[in-house]
Write a protein that holds these residues in place. Structure first.
Motif, PDB file in Angstrom:
ATOM      1  N   ILE A 118      36.828  26.408 -26.268  1.00 42.29           N
ATOM      2  CA  ILE A 118      37.059  28.038 -26.256  1.00 42.29           C
ATOM      3  C   ILE A 118      36.568  28.401 -27.514  1.00 42.29           C
ATOM      4  CG2 ILE A 118      38.740  29.201 -28.121  1.00 42.29           C
ATOM      5  CD1 ILE A 118      41.110  27.906 -26.049  1.00 42.29           C
ATOM      6  N   GLU A 119      35.676  27.280 -28.220  1.00 45.30           N
ATOM      7  CA  GLU A 119      35.014  27.589 -29.002  1.00 45.30           C
ATOM      8  C   GLU A 119      33.056  27.775 -28.813  1.00 45.30           C
ATOM      9  OE1 GLU A 119      34.864  24.496 -32.535  1.00 45.30           O
ATOM     10  OE2 GLU A 119      36.398  25.680 -33.541  1.00 45.30           O
ATOM     11  N   ARG A 120      32.892  27.044 -27.428  1.00 49.56           N
ATOM     12  CA  ARG A 120      31.470  27.265 -26.816  1.00 49.56           C
ATOM     13  C   ARG A 120      31.630  28.891 -25.986  1.00 49.56           C
ATOM     14  NH1 ARG A 120      30.629  25.386 -21.603  1.00 49.56           N
ATOM     15  NH2 ARG A 120      32.366  24.172 -22.084  1.00 49.56           N
ATOM     16  N   LEU A 121      33.181  28.972 -25.565  1.00 52.89           N
ATOM     17  CA  LEU A 121      32.871  30.138 -24.807  1.00 52.89           C
ATOM     18  C   LEU A 121      32.825  31.086 -25.627  1.00 52.89           C
ATOM     19  CD1 LEU A 121      35.464  29.324 -22.467  1.00 52.89           C
ATOM     20  CD2 LEU A 121      33.035  28.777 -21.991  1.00 52.89           C
ATOM     21  N   ASN A 122      33.622  31.417 -26.611  1.00 51.33           N
ATOM     22  CA  ASN A 122      33.170  32.349 -27.899  1.00 51.33           C
ATOM     23  C   ASN A 122      32.039  32.546 -28.386  1.00 51.33           C
ATOM     24  OD1 ASN A 122      34.371  34.167 -29.396  1.00 51.33           O
ATOM     25  ND2 ASN A 122      34.444  33.260 -30.928  1.00 51.33           N
ATOM     26  N   ALA A 123      31.081  31.095 -28.402  1.00 51.58           N
ATOM     27  CA  ALA A 123      29.652  31.208 -28.662  1.00 51.58           C
ATOM     28  C   ALA A 123      28.840  31.992 -28.015  1.00 51.58           C
ATOM     29  CB  ALA A 123      29.284  30.346 -28.605  1.00 51.58           C
ATOM     30  N   ALA A 124      29.310  32.006 -26.498  1.00 47.76           N
ATOM     31  CA  ALA A 124      28.354  32.307 -25.120  1.00 47.76           C
ATOM     32  C   ALA A 124      28.929  33.634 -25.358  1.00 47.76           C
ATOM     33  CB  ALA A 124      28.336  31.440 -24.132  1.00 47.76           C
ATOM     34  N   GLY A 125      30.201  33.918 -25.988  1.00 50.93           N
ATOM     35  CA  GLY A 125      30.029  35.954 -25.557  1.00 50.93           C
ATOM     36  C   GLY A 125      30.667  35.984 -24.332  1.00 50.93           C
ATOM     37  N   LEU A 126      31.572  34.762 -23.512  1.00 52.78           N
ATOM     38  CA  LEU A 126      32.363  34.855 -22.783  1.00 52.78           C
ATOM     39  C   LEU A 126      34.084  35.099 -22.665  1.00 52.78           C
ATOM     40  CD1 LEU A 126      30.778  32.185 -20.222  1.00 52.78           C
ATOM     41  CD2 LEU A 126      30.021  34.528 -20.563  1.00 52.78           C
ATOM     42  N   ILE A 127      34.101  35.214 -23.940  1.00 54.27           N
ATOM     43  CA  ILE A 127      35.274  35.632 -24.803  1.00 54.27           C
ATOM     44  C   ILE A 127      35.698  36.178 -26.146  1.00 54.27           C
ATOM     45  CG2 ILE A 127      36.838  33.568 -22.960  1.00 54.27           C
ATOM     46  CD1 ILE A 127      37.067  31.969 -25.720  1.00 54.27           C
ATOM     47  N   ALA A 128      35.899  36.830 -26.091  1.00 51.51           N
ATOM     48  CA  ALA A 128      36.424  37.730 -27.916  1.00 51.51           C
ATOM     49  C   ALA A 128      37.443  37.326 -28.676  1.00 51.51           C
ATOM     50  CB  ALA A 128      35.513  38.802 -27.579  1.00 51.51           C
ATOM     51  N   VAL A 129      37.463  37.215 -29.882  1.00 53.90           N
ATOM     52  CA  VAL A 129      38.560  37.357 -30.642  1.00 53.90           C
ATOM     53  C   VAL A 129      39.141  38.662 -30.563  1.00 53.90           C
ATOM     54  CG1 VAL A 129      39.740  37.137 -33.299  1.00 53.90           C
ATOM     55  CG2 VAL A 129      37.956  35.712 -32.499  1.00 53.90           C
ATOM     56  N   ARG A 130      40.724  38.324 -30.001  1.00 48.26           N
ATOM     57  CA  ARG A 130      41.190  40.497 -29.756  1.00 48.26           C
ATOM     58  C   ARG A 130      41.906  40.113 -31.177  1.00 48.26           C
ATOM     59  NH1 ARG A 130      44.123  42.868 -25.054  1.00 48.26           N
ATOM     60  NH2 ARG A 130      45.482  44.384 -26.040  1.00 48.26           N
ATOM     61  N   GLU A 131      42.545  38.928 -31.740  1.00 50.64           N
ATOM     62  CA  GLU A 131      42.675  39.521 -32.914  1.00 50.64           C
ATOM     63  C   GLU A 131      43.363  37.712 -33.362  1.00 50.64           C
ATOM     64  OE1 GLU A 131      46.986  41.575 -31.842  1.00 50.64           O
ATOM     65  OE2 GLU A 131      47.940  39.846 -31.351  1.00 50.64           O
ATOM     66  N   THR A 132      44.104  38.262 -35.301  1.00 49.73           N
ATOM     67  CA  THR A 132      44.276  36.518 -35.143  1.00 49.73           C
ATOM     68  C   THR A 132      45.665  36.740 -36.219  1.00 49.73           C
ATOM     69  OG1 THR A 132      42.628  36.316 -35.669  1.00 49.73           O
ATOM     70  CG2 THR A 132      44.081  34.943 -37.314  1.00 49.73           C
ATOM     71  N   GLY A 133      46.503  36.313 -35.994  1.00 47.21           N
ATOM     72  CA  GLY A 133      48.202  36.644 -36.188  1.00 47.21           C
ATOM     73  C   GLY A 133      48.589  35.570 -36.886  1.00 47.21           C
ATOM     74  N   ARG A 134      50.078  35.686 -37.846  1.00 48.17           N
ATOM     75  CA  ARG A 134      50.826  34.108 -38.516  1.00 48.17           C
ATOM     76  C   ARG A 134      52.067  35.156 -38.658  1.00 48.17           C
ATOM     77  NH1 ARG A 134      49.383  30.845 -42.572  1.00 48.17           N
ATOM     78  NH2 ARG A 134      47.443  31.520 -42.283  1.00 48.17           N
ATOM     79  N   ASP A 135      52.526  33.626 -38.158  1.00 43.50           N
ATOM     80  CA  ASP A 135      54.247  33.982 -39.067  1.00 43.50           C
ATOM     81  C   ASP A 135      54.554  32.465 -39.293  1.00 43.50           C
ATOM     82  OD1 ASP A 135      54.969  31.751 -37.182  1.00 43.50           O
ATOM     83  OD2 ASP A 135      54.724  33.602 -34.627  1.00 43.50           O
ATOM     84  N   GLN A 136      56.091  33.239 -39.454  1.00 42.23           N
ATOM     85  CA  GLN A 136      56.762  32.266 -39.999  1.00 42.23           C
ATOM     86  C   GLN A 136      56.791  30.732 -39.620  1.00 42.23           C
ATOM     87  OE1 GLN A 136      60.624  33.104 -41.300  1.00 42.23           O
ATOM     88  NE2 GLN A 136      60.323  35.003 -43.097  1.00 42.23           N
ATOM     89  N   GLN A 137      56.748  30.887 -38.158  1.00 37.96           N
ATOM     90  CA  GLN A 137      56.903  29.702 -37.555  1.00 37.96           C
ATOM     91  C   GLN A 137      55.551  28.770 -37.283  1.00 37.96           C
ATOM     92  OE1 GLN A 137      59.612  30.806 -34.029  1.00 37.96           O
ATOM     93  NE2 GLN A 137      60.962  29.382 -34.719  1.00 37.96           N
ATOM     94  N   TYR A 138      55.000  30.023 -37.426  1.00 40.32           N
ATOM     95  CA  TYR A 138      53.111  29.029 -36.158  1.00 40.32           C
ATOM     96  C   TYR A 138      52.029  28.889 -37.398  1.00 40.32           C
ATOM     97  CZ  TYR A 138      55.966  28.486 -31.873  1.00 40.32           C
ATOM     98  OH  TYR A 138      57.329  28.561 -31.470  1.00 40.32           O
ATOM     99  N   PRO A 139      51.286  28.523 -37.810  1.00 43.61           N
ATOM    100  CA  PRO A 139      49.957  28.385 -38.883  1.00 43.61           C
ATOM    101  C   PRO A 139      49.224  30.125 -38.061  1.00 43.61           C
ATOM    102  CG  PRO A 139      50.145  27.082 -37.228  1.00 43.61           C
ATOM    103  CD  PRO A 139      51.161  26.721 -37.281  1.00 43.61           C
ATOM    104  N   GLU A 140      47.772  29.958 -38.391  1.00 39.92           N
ATOM    105  CA  GLU A 140      47.595  31.679 -37.354  1.00 39.92           C
ATOM    106  C   GLU A 140      47.019  30.701 -36.542  1.00 39.92           C
ATOM    107  OE1 GLU A 140      44.368  34.572 -40.036  1.00 39.92           O
ATOM    108  OE2 GLU A 140      42.986  32.114 -39.589  1.00 39.92           O
ATOM    109  N   ARG A 141      47.216  31.835 -35.578  1.00 49.61           N
ATOM    110  CA  ARG A 141      46.766  31.666 -34.761  1.00 49.61           C
ATOM    111  C   ARG A 141      45.277  33.082 -33.908  1.00 49.61           C
ATOM    112  NH1 ARG A 141      52.045  29.764 -31.052  1.00 49.61           N
ATOM    113  NH2 ARG A 141      51.955  28.052 -31.599  1.00 49.61           N
ATOM    114  N   THR A 142      44.743  32.503 -32.902  1.00 50.92           N
ATOM    115  CA  THR A 142      43.338  33.163 -32.866  1.00 50.92           C
ATOM    116  C   THR A 142      43.879  33.457 -31.345  1.00 50.92           C
ATOM    117  OG1 THR A 142      42.014  32.529 -33.983  1.00 50.92           O
ATOM    118  CG2 THR A 142      41.345  34.033 -32.510  1.00 50.92           C
ATOM    119  N   VAL A 143      44.210  34.955 -31.342  1.00 47.14           N
ATOM    120  CA  VAL A 143      44.516  35.205 -29.343  1.00 47.14           C
ATOM    121  C   VAL A 143      42.878  35.708 -29.409  1.00 47.14           C
ATOM    122  CG1 VAL A 143      45.288  36.317 -27.996  1.00 47.14           C
ATOM    123  CG2 VAL A 143      46.804  35.615 -30.022  1.00 47.14           C
TER     124      VAL A 143
END
Length: 204
Positions: free
Chosen positions: A54-79
């Motif tokens: 996923i990091e490689r695809l993001n660095a290549a511009g094939l995917i992009a971060v849409r949002e980063t969220g957090r809730d009580q049950q899970y750590p921070e998650r990048t969508v």
């Protein structure tokens, strides 16, 4: 890194394909791969490899971060979501993988190329073990195909299982035939002949 520099792989292709449906965080990608039975053809046993992809695809511009969220049950998650370049690359990779057989180097043929280190009897014994494992795998694939058919899934969603079943059945038939030849003495060799081959042409 430009999109054209991105290296294709089964896992990278699957990540891009899943992001065609909806934005996902890495755990969501991993869950879908397992829920949709794609772990039969894509190795996601190590979560670190998924994150690196996923990091490689993001660095290549094939995917992009849409949002980063957090809730009580899970750590921070990048969508992540797929980009236009990602869609184009997915299509190119898919067509290439389907149309052009790739020279791969799996373990089994490599082991076969060194079987002369074993005796015919030992070779028959280990291949018998492989035949047993292949038979169990074939039974599991056939059960999976039957379950998928009962669910009413279209054949297009079952082609990878169908392919694996055909390949496994062919390998099982071949392994059993080799074992039969070994047990019957139709496939045999001697240490003296092998030593002569290893020594090369006789000196004039």
């Amino acid at each position: 890194m430009t999109p054209s520099a991105a290296r294709s792989s089964p896992l990278a292709l699957t990540v891009l394909a899943l992001l065609h449906y909806k934005p996902l965080h890495p755990y969501g990608v991993q869950r879908l791969i397992k829920d949709w039975g794609k772990e039969q053809v894509v190795n996601v046993s190590q979560r670190a490899s998924l994150y690196r992809t996923i990091e490689r695809l993001n660095a290549a511009g094939l995917i992009a971060v849409r949002e980063t969220g957090r809730d009580q049950q899970y750590p921070e998650r990048t969508v992540y979501e797929i980009t236009d370049a990602g869609r184009e690359t997915t299509r190119a990779w898919l067509e290439e993988m389907l149309s052009a057989p790739k020279q791969e180097f799996p373990e089994f043929p490599a082991a076969l190329s060194n079987l002369l280190l074993l005796t015919p009897r030992d070779m028959a014994d280990v291949l018998d073990q492989r035949a047993d494992a292949l038979a169990k795998k074939l039974d599991a694939l056939e059960a999976a195909m039957a379950a998928e058919a009962e669910q009413g899934l279209p054949r297009i969603t079952r082609l990878e299982t169908e392919y694996l079943r055909a390949v496994t059945a062919a390998e099982l038939e071949w392994v059993r035939a080799v074992v039969e030849d070994l047990r019957a003495g139709a496939l045999s060799w001697s240490k003296e002949k092998l030593d002569a081959l290893g020594a090369g042409p006789a000196q004039q």
